[in-house]
Design an enzyme around this catalytic site. Structure first.
Site, short mmCIF file in Angstrom:
data_model
loop_
_atom_site.label_atom_id
_atom_site.label_comp_id
_atom_site.label_asym_id
_atom_site.label_seq_id
_atom_site.Cartn_x
_atom_site.Cartn_y
_atom_site.Cartn_z
N GLU A 1 0.81 -1.23 0.00
CA GLU A 1 0.00 0.00 0.00
C GLU A 1 0.84 1.27 0.00
O GLU A 1 0.39 2.32 -0.47
CB GLU A 1 -0.97 0.01 1.18
CG GLU A 1 -2.10 -1.01 1.07
CD GLU A 1 -1.74 -2.37 1.64
OE1 GLU A 1 -0.55 -2.61 1.93
OE2 GLU A 1 -2.66 -3.20 1.82
N PHE B 1 -11.48 -7.21 14.19
CA PHE B 1 -10.43 -7.65 13.28
C PHE B 1 -10.09 -6.54 12.27
O PHE B 1 -10.97 -6.00 11.62
CB PHE B 1 -10.86 -8.93 12.55
CG PHE B 1 -9.82 -9.41 11.58
CD1 PHE B 1 -8.56 -9.81 12.02
CD2 PHE B 1 -10.08 -9.44 10.22
CE1 PHE B 1 -7.59 -10.24 11.13
CE2 PHE B 1 -9.12 -9.86 9.31
CZ PHE B 1 -7.87 -10.26 9.76
N GLN B 2 -8.83 -6.22 12.18
CA GLN B 2 -8.31 -5.18 11.28
C GLN B 2 -8.94 -3.81 11.52
O GLN B 2 -9.07 -3.00 10.60
CB GLN B 2 -8.45 -5.60 9.82
CG GLN B 2 -7.58 -6.82 9.51
CD GLN B 2 -7.41 -7.11 8.05
OE1 GLN B 2 -8.30 -6.85 7.24
NE2 GLN B 2 -6.25 -7.66 7.68
N LYS C 1 -17.59 -0.67 6.62
CA LYS C 1 -18.10 -1.68 5.69
C LYS C 1 -19.63 -1.67 5.60
O LYS C 1 -20.19 -1.82 4.51
CB LYS C 1 -17.61 -3.06 6.13
CG LYS C 1 -17.82 -4.13 5.08
CD LYS C 1 -17.09 -5.42 5.45
CE LYS C 1 -17.23 -6.45 4.34
NZ LYS C 1 -16.49 -7.68 4.65
N MET D 1 24.16 9.14 1.56
CA MET D 1 24.04 10.44 2.22
C MET D 1 24.42 10.34 3.69
O MET D 1 25.05 11.25 4.25
CB MET D 1 22.61 10.98 2.06
CG MET D 1 22.42 12.39 2.59
SD MET D 1 23.55 13.57 1.83
CE MET D 1 22.53 14.19 0.49
C1 LIG Z 1 12.46 6.01 5.09
C2 LIG Z 1 13.75 6.66 5.41
N1 LIG Z 1 14.63 6.08 6.25
C3 LIG Z 1 15.81 6.66 6.51
C4 LIG Z 1 16.16 7.84 5.95
C5 LIG Z 1 17.49 8.52 6.26
N2 LIG Z 1 18.30 8.57 5.02
C6 LIG Z 1 18.38 9.68 4.26
S1 LIG Z 1 19.30 9.47 2.88
C7 LIG Z 1 19.66 7.89 3.31
C8 LIG Z 1 20.53 7.04 2.43
C9 LIG Z 1 19.91 6.69 1.14
O1 LIG Z 1 20.69 5.69 0.52
P1 LIG Z 1 20.58 5.43 -1.01
O2 LIG Z 1 19.19 5.21 -1.43
O3 LIG Z 1 21.56 4.36 -1.39
O4 LIG Z 1 21.00 6.83 -1.65
P2 LIG Z 1 22.46 7.52 -1.73
O5 LIG Z 1 22.50 8.55 -0.66
O6 LIG Z 1 23.50 6.45 -1.55
O7 LIG Z 1 22.49 8.13 -3.09
C10 LIG Z 1 19.06 7.55 4.53
C11 LIG Z 1 19.21 6.24 5.20
C12 LIG Z 1 15.20 8.44 5.08
N3 LIG Z 1 15.41 9.64 4.51
N4 LIG Z 1 14.05 7.81 4.81
#
Ligand SMILES: Cc1ncc(C[n+]2csc(CCOP(=O)(O)OP(=O)(O)O)c2C)c(N)n1
Ligand SMILES: [Mg+2]
Lengths: 179, 571
Positions: B49, B111-112, B161, B475
């Site tokens: 979802e 439920f749910q 529902k 990042m």
């Molecule tokens: C759902 C979620 N969890 C954690 C983060 C924290 N976060 C920001 S950027 C990042 C790394 C993303 O890794 P990737 O998709 O490999 O992108 P890259 O920075 O390597 O280009 C994380 C863990 C986030 N923004 N969103």
């Protein structure tokens, strides 16, 4: 987001609280929406009172006393206004409003404290509304200051159970004449 | 005409012109899936979802029309909470329909059962728990009205529902009055006095900047912006949420401001004497340390949402309006700054000294992520829509892709939701099937929502996904390298696990891989030749690459760090 919004060099008027009289739709969850908004935005509430609005089954009036130092009033009103169920907001500075609240207290009584208690209640203008051999329940409808004073005075008595409603307010009449 | 609540719900969506629903059925929403079979509305069956929500967002951001998602109660509803929160942060118009247990069971831990209106109260513009079948048309009409007017946003309709199973007399609200929204006033009359004061401020300005935010796109004001900017010759910056609102090829465009913004865009804001904010909200990713942000500037703040005024930065003049109306009014008022030749001379020197740069690509790889993006862009058909995940790849996509028109950049700004890219690309492609849609993704992000490529293949939605595979949560790695003494904690992902090519193939997509320059060019050519199925490319990029320029979190924008290649040069 920064915890302290940068507001430039404007002087703040140090008003501690403001009274918002908020007309809301009488829909399920509307109080939760207001309370939730205040909680998630870090706005403090001193008190909140709800009552059916005058002459409308569809609306209720919520009187909220807000801490106008926890956030700028403009922010509080702007965010509140975005709640779809909020129909109108009137902001009352304390000086432009008549405010009242209700205090109820039950005090254990005995031979020794009866006279001082009656004196205290008499001074405050509080009324006895329930009695049994060992306790009285009293009420005061008064200004928040009067309720504060009675609450303080009752601290001298043992075993007091006390409730306050929080204030409701309406605009002061004849404000134009005052200016 | 007597209809079931379920029939009325589908018919109401048809009345609103909905052509696509992204969703997945379950017990509580089952009655609504039955009349869907007879409807002209296309339903895209997602695999999770969250995918439905992000697809609806991608659809909305690419088309400007509200996205619609439908899920069941309980876990179906909680799975779509992230996209709802994301849409709330980015003011994206969504209508989300959730099934709910029967009214008689509400509150019994049935439920749910879950209190989805309670859960989403703080992350929707509004939500409804529909109490009777007769009320369904009003709830749907009101939801679309709320989602798309004023400051747009997500609206949730929770439908028990028994409500969808009971009968109603068909009707549909004809006027706004019948929506029964006495507290909703999305537009206020333009404050002519404020417009005049703004025009006067502009008249005194020698160093103005147009700070363009997502509200400019939301109010479809790109042509007004172009006209206003060209008449006044002011420099323009576009935030992450506004990329595409002003052509990147335009010589008045300085690019993106903020934490990873262009040096010239960031510095022009710092040094300007008048900042004209158009549907922007002074996000901390733009302002850096707030007291140091554009410290010498007067501020004109245009926003449809009055709660944005003075929230972060005190405005000298605030104009509550959609951006298009405000710009037309400022034009009519003849707002014109002083001669800007000197200002432009300074700006041009910043642009010349600090353009976007990256290290020379090496023939044998690893690839430079910035180079990959430029190579894809060079071969992309005009009007290509780009979506992104969240991380370094997102910033590079925003920096290195050149956006020329609204609706071509689809990303997660305010929430920064990893996993947004793939489903958003699917939604964008459904909304604009004639456009090429590229998702620039990270290896970390891809793993969060990749299963929606099964949806894409099954539904015939041929998107293209470029994974910038740096084997890291890049990042986060960048922050650990720069601010945590290179102590890398839980950021390594492994470039070979999973095998992205095999994974793509298992999902019915074409999987390609590029490790060096020759392969990079070949796979881009090949991806461009494929138009019937989704393509996934595993680009092996340099793990040590970092995004520059950069303003450290909480630092002043004056302390912007440029690319190492540009250091040592005098500022
Ligand atoms: C759902 C979620 N969890 C954690 C983060 C924290 N976060 C920001 S950027 C990042 C790394 C993303 O890794 P990737 O998709 O490999 O992108 P890259 O920075 O390597 O280009 C994380 C863990 C986030 N923004 N969103
Ligand atoms: Mg990565």
């Amino acid at each position: 987001m920064s915890p302290e919004p940068y507001l430039g060099d404007v002087a703040h008027t140090p008003v501690r609280h403001h009274i918002l009289s908020v007309l809301v739709e009488n829909k399920a969850g509307v109080l939760a929406r207001i309370a939730g908004l205040f909680a998630r935005r870090g706005f403090n509430i001193y008190s909140l009172a709800v009552a059916p609005a005058e002459g409308h089954a569809r609306f209720s009036r919520v009187t909220i006393v807000v801490d106008a130092e926890s956030a700028p009033l403009e922010q509080i009103m702007g965010q509140l206004d975005k709640l779809v169920n909020v129909v109108a907001i009137t902001d009352l500075a304390p000086s432009d409003a008549v405010e009242r609240e209700l205090l109820l207290a039950t005090i254990k009584t005995n031979v020794a404290n009866r006279t001082p208690l009656l004196d205290t209640l008499g001074d405050a203008g509080a009324a006895i509304i329930d009695v049994d051999p060992g306790a009285v329940t009293v009420m005061l409808a008064g200004t928040p200051g009067a309720c504060d004073a009675l609450e303080k005075a009752l601290e001298g008595f043992a075993e007091v159970e006390l409730h306050r409603t929080g204030r409701v307010a309406l605009p002061r009449l004849g404000r134009a004449a005052k200016a | 005409m007597q209809l079931t609540g379920a029939q009325a719900l589908i018919k109401s969506l048809e009345q609103e012109g909905v052509d696509t629903i992204f969703g997945l059925p379950g017990g509580a929403i089952l009655p609504v899936y039955d009349p869907l079979i007879d409807s002209t509305i296309r339903h895209i069956l997602v695999r999770h979802e969250q995918g439905a929500g992000h697809m609806a967002e991608g659809y909305a951001l690419a088309t400007g029309r509200p996205g619609v998602a439908m899920v069941t109660s309980g876990p179906g509803a909680t799975n779509i909470v992230t996209p709802i929160g994301n849409a709330h942060m980015d003011s994206t118009p969504l209508v989300v329909i959730t099934g709910q247990v029967a009214t008689g069971s509400i509150g019994t831990d049935a439920f749910q059962e879950c209190d989805i209106t309670g859960i989403t109260m703080g992350i929707t513009k509004h939500n409804f728990l529909v109490q009777s079948a007769q009320e369904i048309p009003r709830a749907v009409a009101a939801a679309f009205h709320l989602a798309t007017t004023g400051r747009p946003g997500p609206v949730l309709i929770d439908v028990p529902k028994d409500v969808t199973q009971s009968m109603m007399d068909w009707w549909y609200p004809a006027t706004v009055e019948e929506f029964d929204l006495p507290g909703y006033r999305p537009e206020v009359p333009l404050d002519e006095g404020a417009v005049a004061r703004a025009a006067a401020l502009i008249g005194q300005s020698e160093r103005p900047v147009l700070y363009v935010g997502g509200g400019t796109l939301k109010s479809h004001a790109a042509s007004e912006l172009l006209a206003f900017a060209e008449r006044t010759a002011m420099p323009v910056v576009t935030t992450l949420m506004a990329r595409g609102a002003f052509p990147d090829s335009h010589n008045q465009h300085l690019g993106m401001p903020g934490m990873h913004g262009m040096y010239s865009a960031v510095t022009a804001i710092q040094k300007c004497d008048l900042l004209i904010s158009l549907g922007a909200r002074f996000d901390d990713r733009v302002t850096g340390k707030i007291p140091a942000f554009a410290a010498g500037a007067k501020v004109i703040h245009v926003d449809i949402d009055r709660a944005e005024f003075n929230k972060v930065r005190r405005a000298d003049v605030s104009i509550q309006s959609n951006v298009a109306c405000a710009l037309r009014a400022l034009d009519a008022a003849g707002a014109t700054p002083k001669n800007l030749d000197g200002w432009w001379k300074t700006i041009r020197s910043w642009q010349a000294q600090y353009p976007l740069v990256y290290d020379e690509p090496t023939v044998d790889g690893p690839l430079r992520p910035q180079h990959v993006i430029e190579a894809i862009a060079a071969k992309a058909s005009p009007g290509t829509i780009v979506t992104a995940g969240v991380g370094q790849h997102q910033m590079w996509a925003s920096q290195f892709w050149k956006f020329e028109e609204p609706g071509t950049w689809v990303n997660s700004g305010g929430a920064g939701t990893m996993g947004f890219g793939v489903p958003a690309a699917i939604g964008a492609k459904v909304g604009r099937p004639e456009r090429t849609v590229w998702c620039i993704d990270g290896d970390g992000c891809f793993q969060m929502t990749a299963q929606e490529l099964v949806t894409a293949r099954a539904e015939g939605i041929p998107i293209k996904v470029a994974i910038l595979n740096n084997a890291y949560l890049g990042m986060v790695r960048q922050w650990q390298e720069m601010f945590y003494d290179e102590r890398y904690s839980e950021v390594y992902l492994n470039a070979d696990l999973p095998d992205y090519v095999k994974w793509a193939e298992a999902m019915g997509c074409v999987g390609l891989r590029a490790r060096n320059l020759k392969e990079m060019h070949e796979v881009i050519e090949e991806a461009n030749r494929i138009n019937d199925v989704p393509v996934v490319i595993d680009f092996r990029t340099d793990s040590s690459e970092k995004v520059f320029p950069m303003v450290a979190a909480g630092a002043s924008n004056d302390d912007i760090m440029v690319h190492p290649l540009q250091r040592g040069a005098s500022k």
